[in-house]
Design an enzyme around this catalytic site. Structure first.
Site, PDB file in Angstrom:
ATOM      1  N   ARG A   1       3.436   7.507  -6.534  1.00  0.00           N
ATOM      2  CA  ARG A   1       2.785   6.358  -5.894  1.00  0.00           C
ATOM      3  C   ARG A   1       3.558   5.817  -4.691  1.00  0.00           C
ATOM      4  NH1 ARG A   1       4.283   1.053  -6.491  1.00  0.00           N
ATOM      5  NH2 ARG A   1       2.112   0.490  -6.078  1.00  0.00           N
ATOM      6  N   TYR A   2       4.702   6.408  -4.369  1.00  0.00           N
ATOM      7  CA  TYR A   2       5.507   5.908  -3.261  1.00  0.00           C
ATOM      8  C   TYR A   2       5.051   6.514  -1.933  1.00  0.00           C
ATOM      9  CZ  TYR A   2       8.888   4.468  -6.898  1.00  0.00           C
ATOM     10  OH  TYR A   2       9.516   3.913  -7.997  1.00  0.00           O
ATOM     11  N   GLY A   3       3.799   6.389  -1.609  1.00  0.00           N
ATOM     12  CA  GLY A   3       3.318   6.921  -0.346  1.00  0.00           C
ATOM     13  C   GLY A   3       3.579   8.413  -0.235  1.00  0.00           C
ATOM     14  N   ASP A   4       4.229   8.809   0.862  1.00  0.00           N
ATOM     15  CA  ASP A   4       4.536  10.230   1.069  1.00  0.00           C
ATOM     16  C   ASP A   4       5.994  10.552   0.741  1.00  0.00           C
ATOM     17  OD1 ASP A   4       5.531   8.766   3.162  1.00  0.00           O
ATOM     18  OD2 ASP A   4       4.844  10.110   4.742  1.00  0.00           O
ATOM     19  N   SER A   5       6.616   9.751  -0.111  1.00  0.00           N
ATOM     20  CA  SER A   5       8.015   9.966  -0.461  1.00  0.00           C
ATOM     21  C   SER A   5       8.245  11.343  -1.070  1.00  0.00           C
ATOM     22  CB  SER A   5       8.477   8.887  -1.450  1.00  0.00           C
ATOM     23  OG  SER A   5       9.739   9.191  -1.990  1.00  0.00           O
TER      24      SER A   5
END
Length: 340
Positions: free
Chosen positions: A54-58
């Site tokens: 869920r951390y964007g494109d991490s």
């Protein structure tokens, strides 16, 4: 770097872990710098990287950074929170787990995940449903070990009991919130983890940035105004304690950030503390404190400022559970509230 046992998995990890939440669209959109930060951490000896779907494109940033170095990395990611608007692209159901792991494997450009973690407890899904699906992933070789994050003591025990009763893989780690300002897990969570031989990798050892030294009592700070969802930055009790900790760090001859990180890994129940830098400068500050050892005199003083098992204020991101957040679960219907 020293190494510690990740629970009883036999996996060895460094006491400092690199948290990648801020690498990518959640924090630093410069993906090239994100890649450099990951590689710099690896070069410095950190072998433990934690991220989440869920951390964007991490996950994508981490996946790019570890190309050619995968065998050096103990790679952890998490599932549970929504990743899009689809109602079933979240939670801890078998349906989502088997999709989520494939998504993370693609993003991370790897064939396996060392530690796959349930990001939050899922009250809508039986724990045996979740453990059954995760056990299949371990047996398929897609996951090496499984863990949780922000579980309460009773939930940890229930999961261990279910795994034993049903012959499932058991959770090997827990990822709770822990810092000098947030010590509640010392009461029950850490002792339970130690009892079951689980490892604890703690997040937010800088208390969401409160122990970075940037937030001080009596100072007007733009970050206070910007942090509308983080009330703990304005909590006068926390700010007053931070002033005492700043003085203690100065007396001990170290930055407050180093004091905070060293405190987090001093507890015998903590395997690793997750540092989540947004910039290379923040990473370098963390790396500069890897050899800090807090003496008993400093730890005693911390205990005087924030007693063991206590918290000063509370971070908004802490999982409280539906029985605390949902009034209907803690209030009888009006007609049943009278003793008469």
């Amino acid at each position: 770097m020293q190494y510690r046992n990740l629970g009883r998995t036999g996996i060895k990890v460094t006491p400092f872990a690199l948290g990648a939440m801020m690498l990518g669209s959640f924090g630093n959109p410069d993906r090239e710098e994100g890649v450099r930060i990951v590689r710099r951490a690896l070069d410095a000896g950190i072998n433990f990287i934690d991220t989440a779907d869920r951390y964007g494109d991490s996950e994508e940033v981490v996946g790019e950074a570890i190309q050619g170095r995968r065998d050096e990395v103990v790679l952890a990611t998490k599932f549970f929170s929504p990743v899009d608007d689809d109602i079933n692209h979240r939670g801890a159901s078998r349906r989502w787990i088997v999709q989520a792991v494939e998504r993370s494997l693609r993003n991370l450009r790897t064939d396996w995940i060392d530690l796959y973690q349930l990001h939050r407890p899922d009250p809508d899904t039986d724990i045996d449903e979740t453990l059954s699906a995760l056990t299949d992933l371990v047996r398929q070789g897609k996951v090496r070990a499984i863990g949780t994050s922000s579980m309460r003591g009773s939930e940890i025990v229930e999961a261990q009991w279910t795994a034993d009763r049903r012959g499932f893989e058991r959770f090997r780690t827990e990822q709770p919130n822990y810092s000098i300002l947030d010590r509640e897990i010392e009461r029950e969570i850490l002792p339970v983890l130690q009892r079951y031989g689980m490892g604890s990798l703690v997040y937010s050892p800088l208390a969401g940035g409160a122990l970075s030294g940037r937030y001080r009592a009596g100072q007007e700070n733009a970050n206070f105004r910007a942090s509308t969802g983080m009330r703990h930055f304005r909590d006068e009790r926390r700010l007053a304690v931070i002033e005492q900790l700043v003085e203690l760090a100065q007396d001990a001859g170290m930055p407050l950030t180093h004091l905070a990180m060293a405190f987090a890994i001093s507890h015998p129940g903590v395997i690793a503390a997750i540092a989540g830098p947004r910039t290379m400068e923040q990473l370098e500050d963390t790396l500069a404190g890897v050899d800090i050892v807090l003496g008993d005199d400093v730890l005693d003083r911390i205990d005087e400022i924030v007693p063991p098992g206590e918290s000063i204020g509370a971070m908004d991101m802490v999982y409280r559970g539906p029985d605390v957040l949902d009034p209907s679960l803690r209030r009888r219907p009006p007609q049943d509230r009278s003793a008469a």
